[in-house]
Scaffold this motif. Structure first.
Motif, PDB file in Angstrom:
ATOM      1  N   ALA A   1       0.834  -1.207   0.000  1.00 13.32           N
ATOM      2  CA  ALA A   1       0.000   0.000   0.000  1.00 13.32           C
ATOM      3  C   ALA A   1       0.863   1.249   0.000  1.00 13.32           C
ATOM      4  O   ALA A   1       0.533   2.246  -0.674  1.00 13.32           O
ATOM      5  CB  ALA A   1      -0.931  -0.014   1.205  1.00 13.32           C
ATOM      6  N   ALA A   2       1.978   1.222   0.734  1.00 14.08           N
ATOM      7  CA  ALA A   2       2.860   2.386   0.792  1.00 14.08           C
ATOM      8  C   ALA A   2       3.498   2.674  -0.568  1.00 14.08           C
ATOM      9  O   ALA A   2       3.632   3.837  -0.968  1.00 14.08           O
ATOM     10  CB  ALA A   2       3.939   2.174   1.851  1.00 14.08           C
ATOM     11  N   PHE A   3       3.894   1.637  -1.286  1.00 15.51           N
ATOM     12  CA  PHE A   3       4.464   1.834  -2.620  1.00 15.51           C
ATOM     13  C   PHE A   3       3.424   2.422  -3.568  1.00 15.51           C
ATOM     14  O   PHE A   3       3.715   3.351  -4.329  1.00 15.51           O
ATOM     15  CB  PHE A   3       5.005   0.519  -3.170  1.00 15.51           C
ATOM     16  N   PHE A   4       2.210   1.869  -3.537  1.00 15.90           N
ATOM     17  CA  PHE A   4       1.161   2.404  -4.398  1.00 15.90           C
ATOM     18  C   PHE A   4       0.851   3.852  -4.035  1.00 15.90           C
ATOM     19  O   PHE A   4       0.696   4.701  -4.917  1.00 15.90           O
ATOM     20  CB  PHE A   4      -0.108   1.556  -4.276  1.00 15.90           C
ATOM     21  N   ALA A   5       0.745   4.147  -2.744  1.00 16.47           N
ATOM     22  CA  ALA A   5       0.400   5.501  -2.304  1.00 16.47           C
ATOM     23  C   ALA A   5       1.457   6.514  -2.732  1.00 16.47           C
ATOM     24  O   ALA A   5       1.137   7.675  -3.025  1.00 16.47           O
ATOM     25  CB  ALA A   5       0.224   5.526  -0.790  1.00 16.47           C
TER      26      ALA A   5
ATOM     27  N   GLY B   1      -5.868   1.191   0.967  1.00 14.66           N
ATOM     28  CA  GLY B   1      -5.559   2.594   1.157  1.00 14.66           C
ATOM     29  C   GLY B   1      -6.271   3.151   2.372  1.00 14.66           C
ATOM     30  O   GLY B   1      -6.979   2.449   3.095  1.00 14.66           O
ATOM     31  N   ALA B   2      -6.113   4.454   2.587  1.00 16.77           N
ATOM     32  CA  ALA B   2      -6.737   5.108   3.733  1.00 16.77           C
ATOM     33  C   ALA B   2      -8.253   5.039   3.673  1.00 16.77           C
ATOM     34  O   ALA B   2      -8.925   5.093   4.714  1.00 16.77           O
ATOM     35  CB  ALA B   2      -6.275   6.561   3.803  1.00 16.77           C
ATOM     36  N   ASP B   3      -8.801   4.900   2.466  1.00 17.93           N
ATOM     37  CA  ASP B   3     -10.253   4.817   2.312  1.00 17.93           C
ATOM     38  C   ASP B   3     -10.793   3.406   2.504  1.00 17.93           C
ATOM     39  O   ASP B   3     -12.000   3.169   2.386  1.00 17.93           O
ATOM     40  CB  ASP B   3     -10.683   5.362   0.950  1.00 17.93           C
ATOM     41  N   GLY B   4      -9.900   2.454   2.805  1.00 21.30           N
ATOM     42  CA  GLY B   4     -10.312   1.075   3.013  1.00 21.30           C
ATOM     43  C   GLY B   4     -10.436   0.263   1.742  1.00 21.30           C
ATOM     44  O   GLY B   4     -10.676  -0.943   1.794  1.00 21.30           O
ATOM     45  N   ARG B   5     -10.276   0.906   0.611  1.00 16.42           N
ATOM     46  CA  ARG B   5     -10.375   0.191  -0.667  1.00 16.42           C
ATOM     47  C   ARG B   5      -9.031  -0.421  -1.045  1.00 16.42           C
ATOM     48  O   ARG B   5      -7.963   0.048  -0.626  1.00 16.42           O
ATOM     49  CB  ARG B   5     -10.822   1.134  -1.769  1.00 16.42           C
ATOM     50  N   SER B   6      -9.099  -1.461  -1.881  1.00 19.15           N
ATOM     51  CA  SER B   6      -7.892  -2.052  -2.420  1.00 19.15           C
ATOM     52  C   SER B   6      -7.103  -1.007  -3.199  1.00 19.15           C
ATOM     53  O   SER B   6      -7.673  -0.129  -3.862  1.00 19.15           O
ATOM     54  CB  SER B   6      -8.246  -3.218  -3.349  1.00 19.15           C
TER      55      SER B   6
ATOM     56  N   ASN C   1       2.155   3.366 -13.119  1.00 18.51           N
ATOM     57  CA  ASN C   1       3.374   2.802 -12.542  1.00 18.51           C
ATOM     58  C   ASN C   1       3.176   1.382 -12.025  1.00 18.51           C
ATOM     59  O   ASN C   1       3.940   0.913 -11.175  1.00 18.51           O
ATOM     60  CB  ASN C   1       3.876   3.691 -11.396  1.00 18.51           C
ATOM     61  N   TYR C   2       2.171   0.716 -12.547  1.00 15.55           N
ATOM     62  CA  TYR C   2       1.859  -0.647 -12.100  1.00 15.55           C
ATOM     63  C   TYR C   2       1.877  -1.592 -13.301  1.00 15.55           C
ATOM     64  O   TYR C   2       1.257  -1.325 -14.335  1.00 15.55           O
ATOM     65  CB  TYR C   2       0.470  -0.661 -11.443  1.00 15.55           C
TER      66      TYR C   2
END
Length: 290
Positions: free
Chosen positions: A134-138, A158-163, A261-262
């Motif tokens: 999650a940190a890399f994606f964020a 994420g912070a919103d609880g979503r994948s 970036n994925y």
């Protein structure tokens, strides 16, 4: 040059999906750090290396080395060569522990897969690794996930609880590929019929509900964001048969999806093209870093 984090379980990861990308990333000038649950050296799924135990007589000690289906399903010669080199690599033999990961030290994240439940479930279910992903994606750093590794990406929140894959397009091990291998190995490896299913379907669940494709799709914003080989794709048969794998010189069997970036891919048959696209993405990201 980018610094890439490659977390793996203590055992049973897919050798192709770790060793081939490692070799291609190193050849492209990048460097890798491996991470394991406790900082001890990891090992790949031995069945995927040897092919022993994938034939109906594979439970008989004296007959295990007589391989038929095992030769078809194990890692191919290129991957076994790369894995042998990986076992001698200094970085692979000096991993950090999962709880020692500092995401700010790294420029990219590679999430390989593996299907054997003994080791891979601990990897997929690690809340520590889910937070890392999650940190890399964020931070919008390059992330590459292949096969069951996409499940780990899908479980990162994420912070919103979503994948973190919600709103992205991805591929992963498709139900067609997973079902094909599982259907074969639950006959040829009848004493361990769920070897090829990390999460078998539960009572009352439809066929494939716990497959990689279905779990990942449930995490997405739209079912159509899970991508498979289009029906009109060139080399469609080579890409979907599960019998042909890509190589350094032939990417026609591969199917890889990039969304920003994925980068994602389905199975070891995509791994060379998958790694090349990730290496290129890392180079592009390095050019834009402040």
């Amino acid at each position: 040059m980018a610094h890439v984090l490659i977390p793996v379980p203590h055992q049973d990861f897919d050798p192709s999906e770790v060793a081939v990308p490692w070799r291609i990333l190193i050849e492209a000038g990048h460097r890798a750090t491996f991470a394991t649950p406790d900082g001890r050296v990891a090992s790949a799924d031995p069945i995927m290396l040897s092919g022993e135990g994938l034939d109906p007589w594979g439970f008989v000690p004296g007959l295990r080395k007589l391989r038929l289906f095992g030769l078809l399903l194990r890692a191919n010669a290129d991957a076994r060569r790369d894995y042998a080199a990986l076992e001698r690599d200094v970085a692979f033999n000096a991993p950090i522990a999962w709880d020692a990961i500092d995401t700010e030290r790294f420029d990219g994240l590679l999430l390989p897969g593996g299907h054997c439940a003994r080791g891979v479930r601990s990897y997929l279910e690690s809340e520590q690794l889910q937070r890392v992903a999650a940190a890399f994606f964020a931070a919008d750093k390059p992330v590459a996930a292949i096969c069951h590794g996409v499940v780990l990406a899908a479980r990162s929140r994420g912070a919103d609880g979503r994948s973190m894959l919600h709103g992205r397009r991805t591929t992963a091990l498709t139900w067609a590929l997973e079902k094909s291998a599982w259907s074969l190995t639950r006959v040829t490896r009848f004493w361990d019929p769920h070897y090829y299913r990390t999460y078998p379907d539960g009572a009352g669940q439809p066929a494939g509900y716990m497959s990689v494709q279905q779990e990942v799709t449930r995490a997405l914003a739209r079912p159509d964001d899970f991508l498979d080989v289009p029906a009109d794709a060139t080399h469609h048969r080579r890409k979907t048969s599960g019998l042909v794998r890509d190589s350094d010189t032939d990417d026609t069997p591969a199917f890889v999806v990039r969304d920003g970036n994925y980068v994602s891919a389905r199975w070891p048959g995509d791994v060379h093209q998958f790694a090349r696209q990730f290496a290129a993405l890392l180079e592009t990201a390095a050019e834009t870093r402040p």
